[in-house]
Motif scaffolding. Structure first.
Motif, mmCIF file in Angstrom:
data_model
loop_
_atom_site.group_PDB
_atom_site.id
_atom_site.type_symbol
_atom_site.label_atom_id
_atom_site.label_comp_id
_atom_site.label_asym_id
_atom_site.label_seq_id
_atom_site.Cartn_x
_atom_site.Cartn_y
_atom_site.Cartn_z
ATOM 1 N N VAL A 262 0.840 -1.204 0.000
ATOM 2 C CA VAL A 262 0.000 0.000 0.000
ATOM 3 C C VAL A 262 0.871 1.249 0.000
ATOM 4 C CG1 VAL A 262 -1.640 1.345 1.348
ATOM 5 C CG2 VAL A 262 -1.985 -1.106 1.063
ATOM 6 N N ARG A 263 1.926 1.261 0.791
ATOM 7 C CA ARG A 263 2.800 2.434 0.833
ATOM 8 C C ARG A 263 3.474 2.668 -0.514
ATOM 9 N NH1 ARG A 263 4.059 0.543 6.151
ATOM 10 N NH2 ARG A 263 5.965 -0.478 5.396
ATOM 11 N N ALA A 264 3.929 1.598 -1.155
ATOM 12 C CA ALA A 264 4.568 1.741 -2.465
ATOM 13 C C ALA A 264 3.564 2.227 -3.504
ATOM 14 C CB ALA A 264 5.184 0.409 -2.894
ATOM 15 N N PHE A 265 2.360 1.671 -3.470
ATOM 16 C CA PHE A 265 1.315 2.090 -4.413
ATOM 17 C C PHE A 265 0.983 3.566 -4.215
ATOM 18 C CE2 PHE A 265 -3.248 2.752 -5.264
ATOM 19 C CZ PHE A 265 -3.259 2.498 -6.620
ATOM 20 N N ASP A 266 0.878 4.006 -2.981
ATOM 21 C CA ASP A 266 0.580 5.411 -2.709
ATOM 22 C C ASP A 266 1.674 6.321 -3.260
ATOM 23 O OD1 ASP A 266 -1.780 4.752 -1.485
ATOM 24 O OD2 ASP A 266 -1.006 4.922 0.568
ATOM 25 N N GLN A 267 2.928 5.871 -3.175
ATOM 26 C CA GLN A 267 4.030 6.667 -3.711
ATOM 27 C C GLN A 267 3.954 6.763 -5.232
ATOM 28 O OE1 GLN A 267 6.224 8.465 -2.182
ATOM 29 N NE2 GLN A 267 6.046 7.787 -0.063
ATOM 30 N N VAL A 268 3.603 5.659 -5.880
ATOM 31 C CA VAL A 268 3.431 5.698 -7.342
ATOM 32 C C VAL A 268 2.299 6.648 -7.709
ATOM 33 C CG1 VAL A 268 2.809 4.371 -9.400
ATOM 34 C CG2 VAL A 268 4.321 3.360 -7.683
ATOM 35 N N ARG A 269 1.161 6.477 -7.048
ATOM 36 C CA ARG A 269 -0.024 7.253 -7.397
ATOM 37 C C ARG A 269 0.157 8.739 -7.092
ATOM 38 N NH1 ARG A 269 -5.450 8.453 -6.018
ATOM 39 N NH2 ARG A 269 -6.849 7.939 -7.743
ATOM 40 N N ALA A 270 0.978 9.068 -6.101
ATOM 41 C CA ALA A 270 1.256 10.471 -5.796
ATOM 42 C C ALA A 270 1.991 11.154 -6.951
ATOM 43 C CB ALA A 270 2.084 10.580 -4.521
ATOM 44 N N ARG A 271 2.690 10.359 -7.761
ATOM 45 C CA ARG A 271 3.460 10.905 -8.875
ATOM 46 C C ARG A 271 2.749 10.754 -10.217
ATOM 47 N NH1 ARG A 271 6.298 9.418 -4.729
ATOM 48 N NH2 ARG A 271 8.238 10.501 -4.199
ATOM 49 N N HIS A 272 1.948 9.709 -10.335
ATOM 50 C CA HIS A 272 1.153 9.512 -11.557
ATOM 51 C C HIS A 272 -0.140 8.810 -11.154
ATOM 52 C CE1 HIS A 272 -0.172 8.861 -15.548
ATOM 53 N NE2 HIS A 272 0.228 7.620 -15.673
ATOM 54 N N ARG A 273 -1.172 9.584 -11.038
ATOM 55 C CA ARG A 273 -2.417 9.133 -10.426
ATOM 56 C C ARG A 273 -3.041 7.924 -11.110
ATOM 57 N NH1 ARG A 273 -7.430 13.217 -9.143
ATOM 58 N NH2 ARG A 273 -9.053 11.644 -8.876
ATOM 59 N N ASP A 274 -2.875 7.814 -12.423
ATOM 60 C CA ASP A 274 -3.547 6.760 -13.183
ATOM 61 C C ASP A 274 -2.573 5.688 -13.679
ATOM 62 O OD1 ASP A 274 -6.008 8.161 -12.950
ATOM 63 O OD2 ASP A 274 -5.353 9.489 -14.569
ATOM 64 N N HIS A 275 -1.512 5.439 -12.940
ATOM 65 C CA HIS A 275 -0.481 4.498 -13.383
ATOM 66 C C HIS A 275 -1.098 3.114 -13.612
ATOM 67 C CE1 HIS A 275 3.333 2.463 -13.753
ATOM 68 N NE2 HIS A 275 3.961 3.618 -13.673
ATOM 69 N N HIS A 276 -1.056 2.679 -14.860
ATOM 70 C CA HIS A 276 -1.732 1.455 -15.279
ATOM 71 C C HIS A 276 -1.153 0.221 -14.587
ATOM 72 C CE1 HIS A 276 -3.219 -0.992 -19.032
ATOM 73 N NE2 HIS A 276 -3.981 -1.175 -17.994
ATOM 74 N N HIS A 277 0.157 0.054 -14.678
ATOM 75 C CA HIS A 277 0.816 -1.133 -14.147
ATOM 76 C C HIS A 277 0.617 -1.232 -12.630
ATOM 77 C CE1 HIS A 277 4.683 -3.822 -14.420
ATOM 78 N NE2 HIS A 277 3.750 -4.351 -13.643
ATOM 79 N N ALA A 278 0.750 -0.106 -11.943
ATOM 80 C CA ALA A 278 0.613 -0.123 -10.489
ATOM 81 C C ALA A 278 -0.790 -0.552 -10.068
ATOM 82 C CB ALA A 278 0.932 1.258 -9.922
ATOM 83 N N HIS A 279 -1.805 -0.086 -10.763
ATOM 84 C CA HIS A 279 -3.173 -0.467 -10.425
ATOM 85 C C HIS A 279 -3.417 -1.956 -10.686
ATOM 86 C CE1 HIS A 279 -3.963 3.874 -10.240
ATOM 87 N NE2 HIS A 279 -5.068 3.564 -9.587
ATOM 88 N N HIS A 280 -2.859 -2.462 -11.764
ATOM 89 C CA HIS A 280 -3.012 -3.889 -12.041
ATOM 90 C C HIS A 280 -2.321 -4.730 -10.974
ATOM 91 C CE1 HIS A 280 -4.855 -4.395 -16.118
ATOM 92 N NE2 HIS A 280 -4.660 -3.094 -16.109
ATOM 93 N N LEU A 281 -1.143 -4.303 -10.547
ATOM 94 C CA LEU A 281 -0.427 -5.036 -9.509
ATOM 95 C C LEU A 281 -1.216 -5.041 -8.202
ATOM 96 C CD1 LEU A 281 3.294 -3.951 -9.992
ATOM 97 C CD2 LEU A 281 2.398 -6.271 -10.143
ATOM 98 N N MET A 282 -1.775 -3.903 -7.837
ATOM 99 C CA MET A 282 -2.547 -3.840 -6.604
ATOM 100 C C MET A 282 -3.790 -4.713 -6.693
ATOM 101 S SD MET A 282 -1.232 -2.325 -4.076
ATOM 102 C CE MET A 282 -2.673 -2.119 -3.032
ATOM 103 N N ALA A 283 -4.440 -4.726 -7.842
ATOM 104 C CA ALA A 283 -5.614 -5.585 -8.005
ATOM 105 C C ALA A 283 -5.221 -7.052 -7.833
ATOM 106 C CB ALA A 283 -6.255 -5.354 -9.368
ATOM 107 N N ALA A 284 -4.090 -7.425 -8.423
ATOM 108 C CA ALA A 284 -3.638 -8.815 -8.301
ATOM 109 C C ALA A 284 -3.312 -9.163 -6.853
ATOM 110 C CB ALA A 284 -2.414 -9.049 -9.195
ATOM 111 N N CYS A 285 -2.689 -8.225 -6.127
ATOM 112 C CA CYS A 285 -2.331 -8.485 -4.727
ATOM 113 C C CYS A 285 -3.570 -8.581 -3.846
ATOM 114 C CB CYS A 285 -1.402 -7.386 -4.213
ATOM 115 S SG CYS A 285 0.256 -7.394 -4.936
ATOM 116 N N LEU A 286 -4.500 -7.651 -4.021
ATOM 117 C CA LEU A 286 -5.703 -7.657 -3.196
ATOM 118 C C LEU A 286 -6.546 -8.892 -3.466
ATOM 119 C CD1 LEU A 286 -6.753 -3.906 -3.436
ATOM 120 C CD2 LEU A 286 -5.796 -5.078 -1.451
ATOM 121 N N ALA A 287 -6.550 -9.343 -4.703
ATOM 122 C CA ALA A 287 -7.349 -10.516 -5.055
ATOM 123 C C ALA A 287 -6.884 -11.768 -4.328
ATOM 124 C CB ALA A 287 -7.303 -10.746 -6.567
#
Length: 320
Positions: free
Chosen positions: A143-168
């Protein structure tokens, strides 16, 4: 955005291969050059990529996957110690070595933090941290790493896919939860994204990732077309909404080449149509995609829609 799905080089009409470059011809060429030690071409490619953060992240990860990428990145860094691009490439390469068990995770993370300090606006070093955390870290670290990515690029495609895979991966009990957190995450991200963002189909990816987890655990049939997961009301509504969103795209041929909807993961939508028995619509999507599905984390494990469609078509021709 990430590049379109690859045209690829199939060994036969029924064999599907995956190229990590995903149809990015420049990237494929530079990756081959880097494997031979020609890091100056990687330097030029990353310079030309600029602050297209989705493309930059994708290119760095693909370049980093080579067996000797870390060694060549270190050589580049020795020649140009102030290069943020060299530091980012070394960070990604070190992370991938750690994921494979060939480097210590703490050393990989330290390399990522060094790269992040050299380019504070670049989300790519934090994407590397997220990749590392997705394999070796805790939920809080992800979550902390994802927040850092999103703080720099809100719609980062790869990061969102990774988080979806992890949460699943979070699973309690012996069935799917229609209120599972991955569905909420995907719906939230899609609602936050611009109207033309590929993240509009993230809810489909969430259902796909959940099916992957459930099928692996033996809680759903490994034959996706027979799986009850895809016939639930919510899953069908999500698929229909995403597919309708894509169909509403009406642009001229020149714009289509760069339009964000050209770059979404059509494989998931094609798969949704196959699961619903709407093979004509699936065929139309697969014609646009070409013969190759997208690579991990967007790859659909054990159930490739293009392969399924080819098999169904052969069966139909055989019975005709």
């Amino acid at each position: 955005m990430t590049p379109p799905p690859p045209l690829g080089r199939p060994r036969s009409k029924d064999t599907i291969t995956f190229d990590p470059a995903l149809g990015d011809g420049e990237l494929a060429t530079v990756r081959d050059a880097l494997a031979r030690g020609r890091w100056t071409e990687a330097r030029q490619l990353l310079t030309d990529t600029g602050d297209d953060w989705d493309r930059r992240g994708h290119r760095l990860v693909v370049l980093a996957e080579g067996r000797s990428s870390a060694a060549w990145a270190r050589e580049w860094q020795l020649a140009e110690p102030d290069s943020a691009d060299a530091a980012a490439l070394l960070a990604c390469a070190t992370v991938l070595l750690a994921v494979r068990g060939r480097e210590r995770p703490d050393a990989a993370r330290a390399q990522c933090l060094l790269a992040a300090r050299m380019a504070p606006a670049d989300p790519s070093p934090w994407l590397a941290v997220l990749i590392l955390a997705s394999r070796t870290g805790s939920d809080d670290e992800r979550v902390r790493a994802f927040d850092q990515v999103r703080a720099r690029h809100r719609d980062h495609h790869h990061a969102h896919h990774l988080m979806a895979a992890c949460l699943a991966e979070h699973q309690e009990g012996d069935r799917d939860d229609p209120l599972h957190e991955v569905y909420d995450f995907a719906a939230w991200a899609a609602e936050q994204a611009p109207a033309d963002s590929p993240l509009a189909v993230l809810p489909v990816i969430a259902h796909t990732e959940r099916y992957r987890v459930l099928a692996r655990a033996g809680l759903e049939s490994r034959d996706a077309e027979r799986s009850g997961h895809w016939t639930t009301r919510r899953a069908r509504q999500v698929m229909k909404a995403a597919f309708d969103w894509w169909l509403e795209w009406d642009v001229d041929d020149e714009t289509a080449a760069t339009h964000p909807r050209r770059k979404i993961d059509l494989n998931y939508l094609a798969h949704a149509k196959l699961c619903e028995g709407r093979t004509a619509e699936a065929a139309a999507l697969l014609t646009r995609i070409g013969p190759h599905a997208t690579r991990a984390p967007w790859e659909y494990p054990d159930r490739d829609p293009a392969r399924a469609f080819l098999a169904a078509r052969r069966a139909a021709l055989g019975s005709a």
